[in-house]
Write an enzyme that holds these catalytic residues in place. Structure first.
Site, PDB file in Angstrom:
ATOM      1  N   ASP A  50      -2.469  -1.771  10.639  1.00  0.00           N
ATOM      2  CA  ASP A  50      -2.747  -1.690   9.195  1.00  0.00           C
ATOM      3  C   ASP A  50      -3.497  -2.916   8.662  1.00  0.00           C
ATOM      4  O   ASP A  50      -3.932  -2.914   7.514  1.00  0.00           O
ATOM      5  CB  ASP A  50      -1.437  -1.592   8.405  1.00  0.00           C
ATOM      6  CG  ASP A  50      -0.755  -0.245   8.564  1.00  0.00           C
ATOM      7  OD1 ASP A  50      -1.371   0.671   9.129  1.00  0.00           O
ATOM      8  OD2 ASP A  50       0.397  -0.126   8.103  1.00  0.00           O
TER       9      ASP A  50
ATOM     10  N   LYS B 166       0.844  -1.215   0.000  1.00  0.00           N
ATOM     11  CA  LYS B 166       0.000   0.000   0.000  1.00  0.00           C
ATOM     12  C   LYS B 166       0.862   1.242   0.000  1.00  0.00           C
ATOM     13  O   LYS B 166       2.041   1.207   0.396  1.00  0.00           O
ATOM     14  CB  LYS B 166      -0.927   0.034   1.208  1.00  0.00           C
ATOM     15  CG  LYS B 166      -0.262  -0.070   2.592  1.00  0.00           C
ATOM     16  CD  LYS B 166       0.203   1.218   3.214  1.00  0.00           C
ATOM     17  CE  LYS B 166       0.792   1.024   4.615  1.00  0.00           C
ATOM     18  NZ  LYS B 166       1.646   2.094   5.074  1.00  0.00           N
TER      19      LYS B 166
HETATM   20  O1  C5P Z   1       0.032  -1.710  15.265  1.00  0.00           O
HETATM   21  P1  C5P Z   1       1.442  -1.801  14.780  1.00  0.00           P
HETATM   22  O2  C5P Z   1       2.169  -3.016  15.276  1.00  0.00           O
HETATM   23  O3  C5P Z   1       1.561  -1.593  13.313  1.00  0.00           O
HETATM   24  O4  C5P Z   1       2.184  -0.538  15.430  1.00  0.00           O
HETATM   25  C1  C5P Z   1       3.573  -0.466  15.656  1.00  0.00           C
HETATM   26  C2  C5P Z   1       3.832   0.669  16.662  1.00  0.00           C
HETATM   27  O5  C5P Z   1       3.502   1.933  16.086  1.00  0.00           O
HETATM   28  C3  C5P Z   1       2.963   0.588  17.921  1.00  0.00           C
HETATM   29  O6  C5P Z   1       3.571  -0.192  18.903  1.00  0.00           O
HETATM   30  C4  C5P Z   1       2.843   2.038  18.329  1.00  0.00           C
HETATM   31  O7  C5P Z   1       3.990   2.452  19.042  1.00  0.00           O
HETATM   32  C5  C5P Z   1       2.847   2.783  17.012  1.00  0.00           C
HETATM   33  N1  C5P Z   1       1.477   3.101  16.521  1.00  0.00           N
HETATM   34  C6  C5P Z   1       0.775   4.138  17.119  1.00  0.00           C
HETATM   35  N2  C5P Z   1      -0.473   4.448  16.635  1.00  0.00           N
HETATM   36  C7  C5P Z   1      -1.018   3.770  15.606  1.00  0.00           C
HETATM   37  C8  C5P Z   1      -0.305   2.723  14.982  1.00  0.00           C
HETATM   38  C9  C5P Z   1       0.955   2.409  15.474  1.00  0.00           C
HETATM   39  O8  C5P Z   1       1.253   4.780  18.052  1.00  0.00           O
HETATM   40  N3  C5P Z   1      -2.233   4.115  15.157  1.00  0.00           N
END
Ligand code: C5P
Length: 302
Positions: free
Chosen positions: A145, A12
């Site tokens: 995502d 994406k």
């Molecule tokens: O959810 P994901 O594993 O992709 O997110 C990785 C890191 O990015 C999370 O641990 C968080 O610190 C940050 N994040 C965030 N807000 C979001 C998505 C991700 O703070 N909406």
């Protein structure tokens, strides 16, 4: 009897990405327009019933860009959760990932693999007459995502990433994707650098709102129409801290792309091109200079 399932897991690009504030759960509230690309991984799954009463089992193998093949892999996390809710005959599930999407890139490869693996299994389960699991809940637990990739195409993504509203996809505009060797940007670090205050009330996301209304009006017919809407809040903190990304950006701009956009929190950057020949020529030049680079199109189908 063995069952084989196969699907394409697209990358994406975030056409806009606005980080609105910190939420009580520690994540950040977002407003982003996501669009799937022609660059994709392949996910192949083989299911075989286990004869003895047992829990379902899982193995994972990968070729292409290296990824962990254990519980650190998002497909592993997704399918483990799927099988925790599984009420049919216990299964042995073998997964093969063909990784064409670079990792730690901001292109959503791991999330896409997980989303497509979940969708393949859920569709198969439904064909077998089993009740559909709550895919959105599982997707959200695996990563912010992942919910988008359950349907892909073009969507407004809000909340932590779990609120996904489909939008009309764009024409197949061409981009050049590029990344310096050995560059990666940890996502959690990038969010911290933004130093967003706690979220209060309804936060505004002006550039995302403008792009959403242009998409709904069908006002974007050419890459030149799209360029002014492209925006990523992470550019302000990631580029000053990563000189190789800034150098690459300057080179892409010098080759005449319409706009260079950081993908997610990096480290890939996407240059919007006038046409296919420009995208492929720039990708060729950048590869000769030692960058990873490919020409890709916006592509709504999965
Ligand atoms: O959810 P994901 O594993 O992709 O997110 C990785 C890191 O990015 C999370 O641990 C968080 O610190 C940050 N994040 C965030 N807000 C979001 C998505 C991700 O703070 N909406």
């Amino acid at each position: 009897m063995r069952t084989r399932l196969e699907g394409r897991a697209p990358a994406k690009v975030n056409l806009t990405l606005e980080v609105l504030g910190r939420r009580p759960d520690g994540y950040h509230a977002l407003a982003s327009v996501f669009h799937t690309l022609s660059l994709s991984d392949r996910v192949r799954i083989t299911l075989s019933p286990l004869s003895a009463p047992a829990s379902s089992t899982l193995t994972l193998q990968a070729t292409g860009f290296p990824v962990p093949t254990d519980e650190r892999n998002s497909v592993w996390q997704a399918l483990t959760r799927f099988f925790a809710h599984w009420q049919g005959t216990p299964l042995h599930c073998e997964v093969w990932l063909e990784k064409q999407i670079p990792t730690q890139a901001g292109l959503g490869g791991g999330s896409s693999d997980a989303g497509i693996a979940l969708k393949l299994l859920a569709e198969w389960a439904q064909e077998q007459g089993y009740p559909p699991p709550d895919l959105l809940a599982i997707a959200q637990q695996v990563g912010s995502d992942v919910p988008f990739f359950l349907n892909g195409a073009c969507a407004l993504v809000e909340g932590r990433g779990e609120q996904v509203r489909p939008l009309p996809p764009l024409p197949p505009f061409w981009w050049v994707l590029a990344k310096p060797p050995d560059s990666s940007v940890p996502t959690a670090w990038a969010y911290q650098q933004l130093q967003r205050p706690p979220l209060q009330g309804e936060a505004k996301a002006p550039t995302t709102e403008q792009l959403v209304s242009a998409l709904l009006q069908g006002a974007i017919r050419t890459p030149e129409d799209l360029a002014p809407y492209l925006h990523n809040d992470f550019e302000a903190v990631v580029l000053p801290a990563h000189q190789p990304l800034q150098t690459l950006r300057t080179q892409m701009e010098a080759q005449g792309v319409l706009r260079v956009l950081l993908c997610g929190s990096g480290a890939v950057q996407a240059g919007l091109c006038h046409n296919q020949s420009q995208a492929e020529a720039i990708a060729h030049t950048l590869r000769q200079q030692g960058y990873w680079s490919v020409g890709v199109q916006l592509e709504p189908t999965q």
